[in-house]
Scaffold this motif. Structure first.
Motif, short mmCIF file in Angstrom:
data_model
loop_
_atom_site.label_atom_id
_atom_site.label_comp_id
_atom_site.label_asym_id
_atom_site.label_seq_id
_atom_site.Cartn_x
_atom_site.Cartn_y
_atom_site.Cartn_z
N PRO A 115 142.61 88.00 138.66
CA PRO A 115 143.69 87.32 139.39
C PRO A 115 144.71 86.63 138.50
O PRO A 115 145.86 86.45 138.91
N GLN A 116 144.34 86.22 137.28
CA GLN A 116 145.27 85.53 136.41
C GLN A 116 146.17 86.48 135.61
O GLN A 116 147.10 86.04 134.94
N VAL A 157 138.72 83.34 144.20
CA VAL A 157 140.19 83.28 144.33
C VAL A 157 140.69 81.83 144.31
O VAL A 157 141.80 81.54 144.71
N SER A 158 139.83 80.91 143.83
CA SER A 158 140.20 79.49 143.68
C SER A 158 140.64 78.86 144.99
O SER A 158 141.53 78.01 145.01
N ASP A 159 140.03 79.27 146.10
CA ASP A 159 140.31 78.67 147.41
C ASP A 159 139.18 77.68 147.70
O ASP A 159 138.16 78.02 148.29
N TYR A 165 151.69 81.99 139.18
CA TYR A 165 150.52 81.38 138.52
C TYR A 165 149.37 81.21 139.49
O TYR A 165 149.53 80.73 140.62
N GLU A 166 148.20 81.61 139.05
CA GLU A 166 146.97 81.42 139.82
C GLU A 166 145.90 80.93 138.87
O GLU A 166 145.55 81.61 137.90
N ASP A 207 142.12 79.28 137.65
CA ASP A 207 140.70 79.55 137.87
C ASP A 207 139.94 78.34 137.38
O ASP A 207 140.48 77.24 137.31
#
Length: 584
Positions: free
Chosen positions: A309-310, A106-108, A343-344, A346
């Motif tokens: 997620p994107q 989740v790009s955290d 926007y999310e 990766d």
């Protein structure tokens, strides 16, 4: 809820194989054991946490993590990461690496470096080598997974290096991960290979990125991580589009859909929806708007849970393009605003930022001042050193300079064209040739304009490009007609001309097309700027001082994003602000 008593033999994670017990437990812990025996690890973990047995919950998580990550169940994994005390995770290196993977999905990335450092402190010897066996005090439930920890740590270090723009470090770490992977470590090898491909992509080596992704997809498929394989297929499609190979992009998306159906014929797999968004984007460029709309409708029908997620921002961007192609510029702008909010990112390089896409739409709407604001905020100039990562933004800047009749546009376009040709980015080459043709046309250089169009047609015809030409409106239509007389692909040119005839006429509404509308007095000044009257005569006509007239004129220039009277008049004609003097 109180679970049933459990009399069946149950394996307790963390004990030696064969260590079976006959628990007779009531309440949450009994329910946890019952759910584990029933094959429902998520419920078993929930009951263990509710019963306060974090050790048991951690054991169960370690065993369940591979399947959860394989199915891309990011929300549940995120809750697990938050549910355990740090001290419980620190003594479990396999679980710690799995939690890093959950955060990376989740790009955290905020805590990943610290988590990896903690694992390394526990598992590295004084000489820096990795310990083959876990030292006393650490808990390992999944012994097979423990053998992959060193490679996994290097793999996530590679991911961090990529996030920081350290391409050499990314490749070095990815290679180290490959060398550390055990014989049965197909997953970590596939992931490390994908990271090396991402580094190549970020550097503009699209062919190298494609080769790495193709190999990674095969590895991910072999270990059942099909959702991640589908994510790599999205990247393959994006690469092929940039290379100007629309047919190969369609092939990548369709092969991914076939893989998804073969893997799960009765239930859509996570990532299936994204393939339909990718297909819609290609079909849009080929001007098959009805088919594009159908794929976008399938994406919505499948729902967000069947997208990666994107997906929320990607489908909004493509749907905005569809709205724009249909003449609904207002609806397109709303969707791009939403895309920017949701926007999310990766690991993939953000080579087509949503704000740049929106700036292009602003230009299409006649809102030069808004597009100019975007360029200033991004620190863009025609003299910038060029890079693949910012290529889309610089092409957008060139569009802005063209709209402003700025001579710097041609030099920037020529430099961008050289870079795109050297990088074999055929899709970008086509767009740049189209823009160069328009630039030469605006300077009354008909020979150079038609020559650029002919070059663009030669590259675009085999792949069926349409929108890159017809979206440029009447000036491109005129150039296509001029090209038809000498074209090597006359049938294709006729096809494009037929498509231009079907494009909805879009007349920005003047006052609403500008971010900062003209005042009534500015409109009066603008009307007289379109005549042969000089400055003093305009001032006398309006009964204002010459300084006041000049102030109004400067304000008009700023709102139009122009620097001369002639450019202001031409812009006003394009916006239909001068009655009886409409631009073509």
């Amino acid at each position: 809820m109180v679970g049933p008593l459990l009399d069946t033999k149950t394996h307790v994670p963390g004990r030696q194989p064969g260590a079976l017990v006959r628990p007779r437990l009531a309440g949450r812990l009994g329910a946890s054991a019952w759910c584990e025996a029933d094959g429902d690890p998520s419920a078993a973990i929930s009951h263990a946490l509710a019963g306060g047995d974090t050790g048991r919950a951690a054991d169960l998580m370690e065993l369940a993590m591979p399947a959860m990550q394989r199915d891309r169940r990011e929300p549940e994994l995120g809750r697990w990461v938050q549910s355990l005390p740090d001290e419980v995770v620190r003594e479990r290196p396999v679980l710690g690496v799995a939690f890093v993977g959950a955060l990376a999905q989740v790009s955290d990335f905020a805590s990943i470096d610290e988590r990896l450092s903690g694992i390394e402190r526990c598992l590295r010897a004084d000489d820096g080598s990795w310990l083959e066996q876990p030292p006393p005090g650490l808990v390992v439930v999944d012994e097979a997974a423990y053998r992959t920890v060193p490679a996994a740590v290097e793999m996530y270090r590679a991911a961090l290096a990529l996030r920081q723009g350290d391409l050499a470090g990314t490749i070095a770490r990815a290679r180290r991960a490959l060398s550390l992977a055990p014989p049965d470590g197909d997953l970590v090898r596939a992931a490390a290979g994908a990271l090396a491909g991402l580094a190549s992509w970020t550097a503009g080596d699209l062919a190298g990125a494609h080769a790495a992704y193709t190999e990674s997809i095969a590895g991910l498929e072999s270990v059942g991580f099909v959702a991640d394989a589908l994510g790599c297929c999205i990247a393959l499609g994006d690469l092929r589009i940039t290379q100007g190979r629309l047919g190969d992009a369609v092939g990548a998306y369709e092969q991914a859909l076939d893989l998804a159906v073969r893997t799960s014929p009765d239930e859509p797999l996570r990532g299936t929806a994204d393939m339909h968004v990718g297909l819609a984007g290609v079909l849009l460029e080929q001007n098959d708007l009805a088919a594009a709309a159908e794929h976008l409708a399938v994406n919505e029908h499948l729902g967000a849970h069947n997208g990666l997620p994107q997906n929320p921002y990607r489908w909004r961007v493509v749907t905005a393009r569809l709205r724009e192609a249909g003449g609904d510029l207002d609806g397109a702008l709303v969707l791009l605003d939403e895309a920017d909010r949701v926007y999310e990112g990766d690991y993939s390089p953000n080579v087509r930022p949503v704000p740049a896409v929106r700036a292009r739409l602003r230009l299409r709407r006649g809102e030069l001042s808004a597009a100019a604001d975007w360029a200033r905020q991004q620190g863009l100039s025609a003299a910038d050193e060029l890079s693949y990562l910012r290529e889309y933004e610089h092409v957008t800047l060139a569009r802005l300079l063209l709209a402003m009749r700025d001579d710097a546009a041609v030099g920037l376009l020529e430099r961008l064209l050289t870079a795109a040709e050297d990088g074999e980015r055929g899709g970008t080459v086509i767009e740049l040739l189209v823009l160069l043709a328009l630039a030469h046309d605006s300077r009354a250089d008909a020979v150079a304009a038609v020559a650029a169009v002919d070059r663009a047609l030669a590259v675009a015809q085999p792949e069926g490009y349409v929108r890159v030409f017809v979206d440029e409106g009447p000036p491109m239509t005129a150039l296509l007609r001029a090209s038809l007389r000498q074209s090597a692909v006359p049938g294709y040119v006729r096809h494009l001309l037929a498509a231009t005839a079907a494009v909805p006429v879009q007349h920005p509404s003047g006052r609403t097309a500008l971010v900062d509308p003209l005042s009534q007095r500015e409109l009066d000044v603008l009307r007289l700027l379109g005549t042969d009257l000089g400055g003093p005569e305009i001032a006398r006509e309006l009964s204002v001082s010459l300084n006041t007239m000049r102030t109004h004129t400067k304000s008009i220039y700023a709102k139009f994003g122009v620097t001369s009277r002639r450019a202001a008049v031409r812009r006003a004609q394009e916006l239909d602000l001068l009655p009886g003097q409409r631009g073509s």
